[in-house]
Design a protein around this motif. Sequence first.
Motif, short mmCIF file in Angstrom:
data_model
loop_
_atom_site.label_atom_id
_atom_site.label_comp_id
_atom_site.label_asym_id
_atom_site.label_seq_id
_atom_site.Cartn_x
_atom_site.Cartn_y
_atom_site.Cartn_z
N ALA A 151 0.83 -1.21 0.00
CA ALA A 151 0.00 0.00 0.00
C ALA A 151 0.86 1.25 0.00
O ALA A 151 0.60 2.21 -0.75
CB ALA A 151 -0.94 -0.01 1.20
N GLY A 152 1.92 1.26 0.81
CA GLY A 152 2.81 2.41 0.85
C GLY A 152 3.51 2.65 -0.47
O GLY A 152 3.69 3.79 -0.91
N THR A 153 3.89 1.55 -1.13
CA THR A 153 4.56 1.67 -2.43
C THR A 153 3.63 2.30 -3.46
O THR A 153 4.02 3.21 -4.21
CB THR A 153 5.01 0.28 -2.90
OG1 THR A 153 5.92 -0.27 -1.94
CG2 THR A 153 5.68 0.34 -4.26
N VAL A 154 2.40 1.82 -3.52
CA VAL A 154 1.45 2.36 -4.49
C VAL A 154 1.14 3.82 -4.19
O VAL A 154 1.06 4.64 -5.12
CB VAL A 154 0.17 1.50 -4.50
CG1 VAL A 154 -0.95 2.19 -5.29
CG2 VAL A 154 0.46 0.13 -5.10
N GLN A 155 1.00 4.17 -2.94
CA GLN A 155 0.71 5.57 -2.61
C GLN A 155 1.89 6.48 -2.99
O GLN A 155 1.68 7.61 -3.47
CB GLN A 155 0.40 5.71 -1.11
CG GLN A 155 -0.89 5.05 -0.66
CD GLN A 155 -2.13 5.68 -1.29
OE1 GLN A 155 -2.10 6.80 -1.82
NE2 GLN A 155 -3.24 4.95 -1.27
N ALA A 156 3.10 6.00 -2.82
CA ALA A 156 4.26 6.80 -3.21
C ALA A 156 4.29 6.99 -4.73
O ALA A 156 4.56 8.10 -5.22
CB ALA A 156 5.55 6.12 -2.74
#
Length: 805
Positions: A151-156
Amino acid sequence: MKTHARVVVIGGGIFGVSLLYSLAKQGWSDIVLCEKAELTSGSTWHAASQCPNFIGSYNYAKIHQDSIEIYKGLEAETGLSASFHSCGGIRLAITPEEVDWFAYVKGIARNVGFEMDIIGTDEIKKLHPFLNTDNVLAGAYTPNDGHLDPAGTVQAMARSARNNGAEIYRHNRVVDINQLAGGEWEVITEKGTIVCEHVVNAAGCYGPQVGDMVGLKIPYVNMVHCYVVTENVPEIEALDYELPVVRDPWSSTYLRQEGKGILVGAYETAGARAIWLDGADWALENPLLEPDFDVISQNLERAAERFPQFSQVGIKKIICGAITHTQDSSFLGGPAPGLKNFWQFCGTSIGISQGGGAGKFLAGWMINGQPELNPREFDPRRYGDWAYGDYALETSIEEYHMMYVPGIPGQERMAGRPVKTNGLYRKLLDKGAVMTTAFGWERPKWYSPDGEIETPSFRRNNTFDPVGVECKAVREAVGIIDLTSFAKFDVTGKDALPFLNRLCANTMPKTDGRIVLAHMLTEDGCIESEVTVTRLSDEHFYLLSSIVAQIHDYDWLVQHKLDGEDVTISDVTDITGMLLLTGPQARHVLSRCTDADLSNQAFKWLSAQHIHVAGVSCRALRVSYAGELGWELHHPMGDIEKLYDALWAAGADVGIKDFGVYALNCLRMEKAYKGWGSELTTEITMIEADMERFAAMGKTDFIGKAALENRKSDGITTRCIYMSVDVDDTDCRGNEPVMVDGNPVGVVTSGAYGHGVGQSLAFAYVDPQYSNPGTKLGVEIIGKIYPAVVLGDAAYDPANQKLRG
């Protein structure tokens, strides 16, 4: 919300957002993404999120490497962290064949540039002291592997895309898609309509349903996949470093540290489940499924033997969700069949591993008009109508079951087969044919004299001697092979000749009945396709190409027809059979079955005639990919058995023999015939491929001509070579590094043993300074460097005397 955009991406998982990220990074800003719920709310959010370098494909290795580099740089770029854990990874080998596979992949690593070592059990225990290595022969250690927060990767990545001008519309489901009269796409969403130039189906589990909106069948299924996370493990709590991710084929699991506990994911080797076969519920958001412990119990039990601490603590979390699976574990990344500017970007089974690099790959293709990597493994058009329904289900389940089974040369997957056969299929099986498939077609690979099946191996196996016998028959007498599995097109109309002259680099035949080898190029001069063109009349041309390019080539031809051109392209592949009769006795055998004059004067090399053979109407082409005197006989599909029987009977007294595609590959290597998809790809031009003689630079114009002229004046950085390799029990297959003084200077594209010349032969691309005939090189084949020398001519019949005979 915008009403117009250059691109609409459908789906906000790792693939959709990664593509948006790369499109924006590469300069396209008028782009939007529509997601029916929140970003990552399909399969991405529950991914175990490993990022391995190790993979047995040269082009996939590049994609994995790019993914890791992109993910590691996200925090510095955006201020949001992907939480990348650089813990390394170990793939275990439990058979000698897997150890050979590791050596093969290490060769790929040399060229791609990622670190990899093959280590013994003592070194494995140093890196991971808790593993039971009793049945382990070796490990493939890739120290730069890791895992991350999906999730953090996609948001970045989403933040970067927005910063570069992209827009993301959440809670906005696409409900329909229409192509407008002018070629643009109308994307109808819950919040309005967007008209755009390009549409990308990155809808993951919902990809088939998005495909339905435009009449596309999408050949993958959703599989149920589970992993478990344990409570904290005291021994792990005591460590001051993170354990590497382990991939274990014995238990068919991945095992890694998660916090201070253990995460174990299972790929069942039997009983795996596919779901949502009639489509997933659009209302689902962050869906999880009920695990079936009866199915995964053996995996978990073996995982506990491999990693004993796993059985000593409780399980605190079970994640069971859907992941997409294609029949070959390769995602769909490229143009959709038959629909201009509609792109597929879905079907990945390891989306986090591939997402970053795959997005970069497809963005480059969309923006530049051609991909920077050879796209054959990813192109959605590698599947035809035969690949859907029960076949897709059976083969995708089989692929899931074999997720941790390495792809050893000679291995055949049998689920769903046969799909496409002709009237010879059963007859050839009864004669000992061992079949393989190409674009759904069953075709003979080799003939087993005693019914023995092939032993898969990276080394010479039990097919070596029988294939040698087949080659000997073609070189000394006559052979026959079913080559129905070629793509075949009729191009007709009063503008057919100028149309083909514009699309092809070579000049089209000026005389009826003549044949040329031609190449269709991109605007950048790179090789899009290779076709054999026969002129039947000034308004009728017959084109042959690789069967795996059937849809690709049809699309290329149709989509390059200009408004007002009187040209009709007809795909006649499935109604036209083809037998190749070739060898020194080919004329003698064929003459017994036809009244046509087959003499050199009447029927020259590289010419075609309509003749009757044993009462069967044939387009007879005097060409042979085996490099011998021979004729391809193209005929109505229903007559193939009658034609075969007549030729076989006519050749019985001169030693006619069946041969398969293994032998054909050996024979074409002796003749130094390059192959589309291996030597000839969109990565290079005719100049690097040493194919300039097939580019008629004196023509007024053809697609890619200006780029070829510029490439020639600017110089090249790689060149195709043909070489003889001094080996022992193995031969080049492709992807092996070419070495000079211990350093890689190129990569092998294909190879085989030439039984007729007694040499192991290979093609490779190398730095041009190493391309001169006589240059001595090394080739690393499964861990050993063998001496090689660059050849200046074909190893067999360089003057083409046999073909002209």
